[in-house]
Write a protein that holds these residues in place. Structure first.
Motif, PDB file in Angstrom:
ATOM      1  N   HIS A  21       9.609   3.244   2.862  1.00 12.45           N
ATOM      2  CA  HIS A  21       8.954   3.788   1.664  1.00 12.45           C
ATOM      3  C   HIS A  21       9.726   5.005   1.147  1.00 12.45           C
ATOM      4  O   HIS A  21       9.898   5.158  -0.064  1.00 12.45           O
ATOM      5  CB  HIS A  21       7.501   4.168   1.972  1.00 12.45           C
ATOM      6  CG  HIS A  21       6.589   2.979   2.080  1.00 12.45           C
ATOM      7  ND1 HIS A  21       5.588   2.710   1.171  1.00 12.45           N
ATOM      8  CD2 HIS A  21       6.531   1.971   2.996  1.00 12.45           C
ATOM      9  CE1 HIS A  21       4.955   1.605   1.516  1.00 12.45           C
ATOM     10  NE2 HIS A  21       5.506   1.133   2.639  1.00 12.45           N
ATOM     11  N   CYS A  42       5.694   9.431   0.644  1.00 13.09           N
ATOM     12  CA  CYS A  42       4.788   8.377   1.079  1.00 13.09           C
ATOM     13  C   CYS A  42       4.830   8.305   2.606  1.00 13.09           C
ATOM     14  O   CYS A  42       5.873   8.513   3.224  1.00 13.09           O
ATOM     15  CB  CYS A  42       5.197   7.040   0.477  1.00 13.09           C
ATOM     16  SG  CYS A  42       4.047   5.711   0.873  1.00 13.09           S
ATOM     17  N   THR A  53       3.278   5.534   4.488  1.00 10.80           N
ATOM     18  CA  THR A  53       2.681   4.244   4.822  1.00 10.80           C
ATOM     19  C   THR A  53       3.735   3.438   5.576  1.00 10.80           C
ATOM     20  O   THR A  53       4.914   3.475   5.222  1.00 10.80           O
ATOM     21  CB  THR A  53       2.253   3.507   3.529  1.00 10.80           C
ATOM     22  OG1 THR A  53       1.252   4.287   2.878  1.00 10.80           O
ATOM     23  CG2 THR A  53       1.693   2.122   3.824  1.00 10.80           C
ATOM     24  N   MET A  56      10.224   7.241  -2.529  1.00 11.66           N
ATOM     25  CA  MET A  56       8.886   7.841  -2.621  1.00 11.66           C
ATOM     26  C   MET A  56       8.843   9.272  -2.086  1.00 11.66           C
ATOM     27  O   MET A  56       8.418   9.521  -0.954  1.00 11.66           O
ATOM     28  CB  MET A  56       7.867   6.956  -1.896  1.00 11.66           C
ATOM     29  CG  MET A  56       7.732   5.594  -2.561  1.00 11.66           C
ATOM     30  SD  MET A  56       6.231   4.731  -2.113  1.00 11.66           S
ATOM     31  CE  MET A  56       5.036   5.522  -3.180  1.00 11.66           C
ATOM     32  N   SER A  69       0.862  -1.178   0.000  1.00  9.35           N
ATOM     33  CA  SER A  69       0.000   0.000   0.000  1.00  9.35           C
ATOM     34  C   SER A  69       0.897   1.226   0.000  1.00  9.35           C
ATOM     35  O   SER A  69       2.036   1.174   0.473  1.00  9.35           O
ATOM     36  CB  SER A  69      -0.882   0.019   1.247  1.00  9.35           C
ATOM     37  OG  SER A  69      -1.822  -1.029   1.178  1.00  9.35           O
ATOM     38  N   HIS A  70       0.389   2.342  -0.524  1.00 11.65           N
ATOM     39  CA  HIS A  70       1.132   3.598  -0.521  1.00 11.65           C
ATOM     40  C   HIS A  70       0.182   4.745  -0.186  1.00 11.65           C
ATOM     41  O   HIS A  70      -1.046   4.560  -0.131  1.00 11.65           O
ATOM     42  CB  HIS A  70       1.809   3.831  -1.879  1.00 11.65           C
ATOM     43  CG  HIS A  70       2.843   2.798  -2.217  1.00 11.65           C
ATOM     44  ND1 HIS A  70       3.988   2.628  -1.487  1.00 11.65           N
ATOM     45  CD2 HIS A  70       2.881   1.855  -3.213  1.00 11.65           C
ATOM     46  CE1 HIS A  70       4.715   1.643  -2.013  1.00 11.65           C
ATOM     47  NE2 HIS A  70       4.050   1.148  -3.051  1.00 11.65           N
ATOM     48  N   SER A  71       0.758   5.937   0.026  1.00 11.00           N
ATOM     49  CA  SER A  71      -0.041   7.103   0.417  1.00 11.00           C
ATOM     50  C   SER A  71       0.755   8.348   0.102  1.00 11.00           C
ATOM     51  O   SER A  71       1.880   8.262  -0.410  1.00 11.00           O
ATOM     52  CB  SER A  71      -0.339   7.043   1.921  1.00 11.00           C
ATOM     53  OG  SER A  71       0.887   7.059   2.644  1.00 11.00           O
TER      54      SER A  71
END
Ligand SMILES: [Cu+2]
Length: 340
Positions: free
Chosen positions: A158, A150, A152, A163, A108-110
């Motif tokens: 991450h 990111c 997460t 990211m 998952s990423h954000s």
């Protein structure tokens, strides 16, 4: 007559079908997809006097790419580049941000944008499963150059995998025009193998925790800004560098060998300082650096914590062409020719 009626019906149905397919245009508030910049290019100036509603679309992808000659790394990215796309909005804008996570992602990423005011800078609402999409809408309250990354779990992993990126929130009236704008972002990488060890390299949690990177680079790989990737300008031109630092750990002593920064918006502040040699850019921070290039040379961008430049990769070139002049002259050489 019958044939004409059919023809007219076709012309009526076509736009109706298009509206059904793509949705009715919102005439009350014009929306536009934001143009994004692919490093080392920025998104173009907005030239807008009024705030607007803008839509930003970014997709996270995990992708094997070159870290150095003969060295590959499984990068986690925004938009398949390290750093991610350069986003440009204006202060006062309402930004609708779509974060897609590729179906091929294993994680998952954000996104946490330092330009966002509110929970997690958007991270709480954008935790996105592989194959999913999340959307936030936020108000750009403060102008400046901001890092996004990111957020997460495990967050350091991450970020260490690439990211991060920059978002520029233009102030009212924008900045004065220059001849070139470029996008540079430093990052530190922690591979299991030592610097230069060939092959696909895995991430080393131990080295990241010890803050001992094997690589410190600009724009995601050793040499991204040298050779064919060198930044270009001509004598007499003005250059604006948006310089970020994704970290996750190293603070950059950003310097351009052979030039003096005419202006630096230190840590992205609204007011510029003048005539600086080196500017500190912390992880999760950014600066805007401006210089007029007065004489032809290959100017060298470095992290002036110089081991990182000479032995770990933090080198870029700003290649300035033009007629030689008398600003710097060699009067007598010493029989050695290896200086920078
Ligand atoms: Cu992530």
């Amino acid at each position: 007559m019958k044939r004409n009626f059919r023809k007219n019906l076709t012309w009526l149905c076509l736009p109706m079908a298009l509206v059904m397919l793509w949705g009715a245009p919102n005439l009350a508030q014009a929306e536009a997809d934001a143009a994004l910049g692919t490093p080392p290019n920025v998104a173009p100036s907005l030239n807008r006097n009024e705030p607007a509603k803008v839509v930003v679309r970014i997709e996270t992808k995990e992708k094997k790419m070159r870290l150095a000659d003969g060295v590959e790394y499984n990068f986690w990215t925004f938009g398949e580049t390290v750093p991610g796309p350069f986003v440009r909005v204006r202060v006062g804008d309402t930004v609708e941000l779509h974060l897609k996570n590729s179906i091929d992602s294993k994680n998952s990423h954000s996104i946490d944008l330092h330009a966002v005011t509110g929970q997690g800078g958007g991270a709480a609402a954008t935790q996105t499963l592989p194959g999913g999409e999340t959307v936030i809408e936020w108000k750009a309250l403060n102008p400046g150059i901001f890092v996004y990354h990111c957020a997460t779990s495990d967050i350091p992993t991450h970020i260490a995998n690439g990211m991060y990126g920059l978002i520029y929130v233009e102030p009212e009236g924008g900045l004065p025009p220059v001849d070139h704008e470029y996008y540079v972002m430093q990052g530190d990488f922690y591979t299991k193998g030592k610097n230069g060890e060939k092959g696909l390299q895995a991430f080393s949690v131990e080295k990241a925790n010890d803050e001992k990177p094997e690589y410190v680079v600009f724009n995601g790989s050793v040499g991204a800004l040298t050779g064919p990737g060198a930044l270009k300008a001509k004598v007499g031109e003005t250059i604006r560098l948006f310089v970020g630092n994704g970290g996750p750990n190293m603070t950059s002593a950003f310097h351009v060998i052979g030039e003096i920064f005419d202006k630096v918006y230190i840590e992205g502040a609204s007011e510029a300082s003048r005539n600086l040699q080196t500017t500190l850019i912390p992880p999760g921070g950014a600066a805007i650096v401006e210089l007029k290039v007065d004489t032809p040379a290959k100017y060298i961008l470095v992290d002036h914590a110089i081991t990182r430049a000479i032995h770990k990769g933090a080198v870029g070139i700003l290649e300035v062409s033009g007629e030689p002049n008398d600003i710097l002259k060699s009067i007598k050489k010493g029989g050695m020719d290896s200086g920078h």
